[in-house]
Scaffold this active site. Structure first.
Site, short mmCIF file in Angstrom:
data_model
loop_
_atom_site.label_atom_id
_atom_site.label_comp_id
_atom_site.label_asym_id
_atom_site.label_seq_id
_atom_site.Cartn_x
_atom_site.Cartn_y
_atom_site.Cartn_z
N LEU A 148 145.48 -42.65 106.76
CA LEU A 148 145.58 -41.64 107.82
C LEU A 148 144.29 -41.49 108.61
O LEU A 148 144.00 -40.42 109.14
CB LEU A 148 146.04 -40.27 107.24
CG LEU A 148 147.46 -40.25 106.68
CD1 LEU A 148 147.81 -38.84 106.17
CD2 LEU A 148 148.49 -40.68 107.73
N TYR A 163 137.34 -58.90 116.56
CA TYR A 163 138.68 -58.49 116.13
C TYR A 163 139.54 -59.72 115.86
O TYR A 163 140.09 -59.89 114.77
CB TYR A 163 139.31 -57.60 117.22
CG TYR A 163 140.79 -57.42 117.04
CD1 TYR A 163 141.30 -56.80 115.90
CD2 TYR A 163 141.70 -57.87 118.00
CE1 TYR A 163 142.68 -56.64 115.73
CE2 TYR A 163 143.06 -57.73 117.84
CZ TYR A 163 143.54 -57.12 116.70
OH TYR A 163 144.90 -56.98 116.53
N LYS A 181 140.97 -61.40 112.09
CA LYS A 181 142.37 -61.70 111.75
C LYS A 181 142.52 -63.19 111.43
O LYS A 181 143.29 -63.57 110.54
CB LYS A 181 143.29 -61.32 112.92
CG LYS A 181 143.37 -59.82 113.14
CD LYS A 181 144.23 -59.14 112.07
CE LYS A 181 144.45 -57.68 112.36
NZ LYS A 181 145.39 -57.04 111.43
N PHE A 193 151.55 -60.57 120.26
CA PHE A 193 151.01 -60.49 121.61
C PHE A 193 150.90 -58.98 121.88
O PHE A 193 150.50 -58.25 120.99
CB PHE A 193 151.85 -61.36 122.56
CG PHE A 193 151.47 -62.82 122.36
CD1 PHE A 193 151.72 -63.47 121.15
CD2 PHE A 193 150.77 -63.51 123.33
CE1 PHE A 193 151.29 -64.78 120.91
CE2 PHE A 193 150.35 -64.83 123.11
CZ PHE A 193 150.61 -65.46 121.91
N ASN A 194 151.19 -58.46 123.08
CA ASN A 194 150.85 -57.05 123.31
C ASN A 194 152.04 -56.13 123.05
O ASN A 194 152.96 -56.06 123.86
CB ASN A 194 150.32 -56.88 124.73
CG ASN A 194 148.93 -57.48 124.86
OD1 ASN A 194 148.75 -58.66 124.63
ND2 ASN A 194 147.97 -56.66 125.19
N HIS A 210 144.64 -49.08 125.13
CA HIS A 210 145.64 -50.03 125.62
C HIS A 210 146.17 -49.66 127.00
O HIS A 210 146.34 -48.49 127.34
CB HIS A 210 146.79 -50.11 124.61
CG HIS A 210 146.37 -50.77 123.34
ND1 HIS A 210 146.52 -50.20 122.10
CD2 HIS A 210 145.76 -51.96 123.13
CE1 HIS A 210 146.02 -51.01 121.19
NE2 HIS A 210 145.55 -52.08 121.77
N LEU A 211 146.43 -50.73 127.76
CA LEU A 211 146.78 -50.55 129.17
C LEU A 211 148.02 -49.69 129.39
O LEU A 211 147.99 -48.75 130.19
CB LEU A 211 146.97 -51.94 129.82
CG LEU A 211 147.37 -51.91 131.29
CD1 LEU A 211 146.27 -51.27 132.14
CD2 LEU A 211 147.67 -53.32 131.78
N ARG A 238 135.79 -55.70 130.90
CA ARG A 238 135.54 -55.10 129.58
C ARG A 238 135.10 -56.21 128.64
O ARG A 238 135.68 -57.29 128.64
CB ARG A 238 136.86 -54.48 129.09
CG ARG A 238 136.76 -53.62 127.88
CD ARG A 238 138.10 -52.93 127.60
NE ARG A 238 139.10 -53.86 127.10
CZ ARG A 238 140.34 -53.49 126.70
NH1 ARG A 238 140.70 -52.22 126.79
NH2 ARG A 238 141.18 -54.36 126.25
N ASP A 298 137.25 -59.34 126.51
CA ASP A 298 138.63 -59.54 126.96
C ASP A 298 138.98 -61.01 127.20
O ASP A 298 138.19 -61.76 127.75
CB ASP A 298 138.88 -58.77 128.27
CG ASP A 298 139.35 -57.35 128.02
OD1 ASP A 298 139.58 -57.00 126.85
OD2 ASP A 298 139.47 -56.59 129.01
N1 UDP Z 1 142.87 -52.63 130.97
C1 UDP Z 1 142.61 -52.10 132.22
N2 UDP Z 1 142.56 -50.74 132.36
C2 UDP Z 1 142.76 -49.89 131.32
C3 UDP Z 1 143.05 -50.44 130.03
C4 UDP Z 1 143.09 -51.83 129.89
O1 UDP Z 1 142.40 -52.84 133.19
O2 UDP Z 1 142.68 -48.67 131.50
C5 UDP Z 1 142.94 -54.10 130.81
C6 UDP Z 1 142.09 -54.63 129.68
O3 UDP Z 1 140.74 -54.75 130.09
C7 UDP Z 1 142.78 -55.95 129.37
C8 UDP Z 1 144.25 -55.67 129.69
O4 UDP Z 1 144.26 -54.47 130.48
O5 UDP Z 1 142.27 -56.97 130.21
C9 UDP Z 1 145.09 -55.44 128.45
O6 UDP Z 1 144.38 -54.54 127.62
P1 UDP Z 1 144.93 -53.95 126.27
O7 UDP Z 1 143.80 -53.21 125.62
O8 UDP Z 1 146.18 -53.20 126.54
O9 UDP Z 1 145.32 -55.23 125.43
P2 UDP Z 1 144.41 -56.43 124.79
O10 UDP Z 1 143.13 -56.48 125.51
O11 UDP Z 1 144.27 -56.08 123.36
O12 UDP Z 1 145.23 -57.65 125.02
#
Ligand code: UDP
Length: 325
Positions: free
Chosen positions: A33, A141, A145, A169-170, A187-188, A277, A280
């Site tokens: 938790l 990360y 994994k 994937f996402n 997350h986006l 970010r 990425d």
């Molecule tokens: N992203 C963005 N704005 C946000 C949040 C995420 O542009 O407010 C971008 C992020 O930098 C990445 C993509 O969306 O390139 C997917 O990000 P997420 O964290 O959802 O998934 P992951 O990076 O783990 O695939």
């Protein structure tokens, strides 16, 4: 089947628990938790509060509930945090996995389904990505994994375990009961919908990527379809490690996700262009041919608007997440 779900109070875990119950299995949730929510679970679900590092507690839970299979989901997931605190990711994601394997071997539980990630592919040479593509994580990360999978590759055959690693994937979307609520949220999709609800702008992290519109591309898979992949994996019997991608095979850029969110929510959703970010990946799109062929998995909610719509409905029925559930 009696199934222990580590991290079962989290976003994906709680949906897996729902789907296990629906299919007639008996899930038992094991969760510290730290991030999960007890309210994500129906009150009748057996719950053990514990850390994955605690092999003693895991052994006790496996024996007490006569567990036949483990779905090991518990772990750290924020890509950005992994770049600044890689040690914590190796400790929890690699150390936690060996602890789960140790407990299983000690008490004779032979089946494991492991939450892995497309993050371990890094920036692939080819899209869509198949399971035999090179693994070159761009962040700790993904590396953590990958290391957990590599341990299983040796441990599974040596001890006759049937291990299945699902490279997610996402994950996105929601059921009526459970949706995505991380703290902090990175997350986006939940961030876009939150911005829509609050009539704010949404930041785009990086607009100079080598993609059609300069923003990163992801393969969004409905959390219920992802949960179904775990149920399919539980039917495997062959000892050793087998790896499967779980994605729809459709790539959407950040700009396309925002456009679809405008349609689903009716919000204006202005954007704010920001720098990239750290850590990425540029583009990840799955080839899920292997899981379709070998396990008969077929996504039922592949349309991005369906995925966004389910997440939007959950957000509107849970304006404070799990606080008032
Ligand atoms: N992203 C963005 N704005 C946000 C949040 C995420 O542009 O407010 C971008 C992020 O930098 C990445 C993509 O969306 O390139 C997917 O990000 P997420 O964290 O959802 O998934 P992951 O990076 O783990 O695939």
């Amino acid at each position: 089947m009696q199934v222990l779900v580590t991290g079962g109070a989290g976003y994906i875990g709680s949906v897996i628990v729902e789907e296990l119950v629906r299919a007639g299995h008996t899930p038992v949730v094991y969760d510290a938790l730290a991030k999960g929510h007890l309210k994500a679970l129906a009150p009748e679900i057996p719950f053990v509060r514990g850390e994955v590092a605690d092999a003693d507690r895991l052994r006790t839970a496996l024996l007490e509930y006569q567990i036949e299979a483990v779905i090991h989901m518990a772990g750290l997931i924020e890509v950005g945090l992994s770049v600044t605190n890689p040690d914590r990711f190796f400790e929890t994601n690699v150390g936690g996995t060996i602890s789960v394997l140790r407990a299983m071997i000690d008490v004779g539980v032979r089946k494991l389904v492991f939450s892995s990630t497309a993050a371990l592919y890094g920036d692939p040479e080819q899209l869509p990505i198949a399971e035999d593509a090179p693994t070159q994580p761009t962040n700790p990360y993904g590396q953590s994994k990958l290391m957990a999978e590599q341990m299983m590759r040796w441990v599974a055959p040596a001890h006759g375990l049937t291990c299945t690693a699902l490279r997610y994937f996402n994950a996105a979307g929601a059921t009526e009961r459970n949706g995505e609520m991380h703290d902090p949220e990175t997350h986006l999709i939940p961030l876009v919908l939150k911005a829509a609800a609050e009539k704010r702008a949404i930041p785009i992290f990086g607009t100079d990527y080598p993609t059609a519109d300069g923003t990163t591309v992801r393969d969004y898979v409905h959390v219920v379809d992802l949960a179904q992949a775990h149920l399919r994996a539980l039917s495997r019997e062959e000892p050793g490690l087998r790896i499967y991608n779980v994605g729809n095979g459709n790539g959407y850029s950040v700009r396309q996700v925002i456009e679809a969110a405008r349609e689903v929510t009716g919000a204006e959703l202005p954007i704010e262009e920001q720098p990239r970010r750290a850590g990425d990946q540029v583009a990840t799109v799955a080839s899920s041919e292997r899981i379709r062929r070998e396990l008969g998995w077929e996504p039922q909610h592949a349309d991005l608007r369906d995925i966004l719509g389910s997440a939007w409905r959950w957000m509107q029925s849970h304006p404070k997440g799990y606080e008032e559930a």
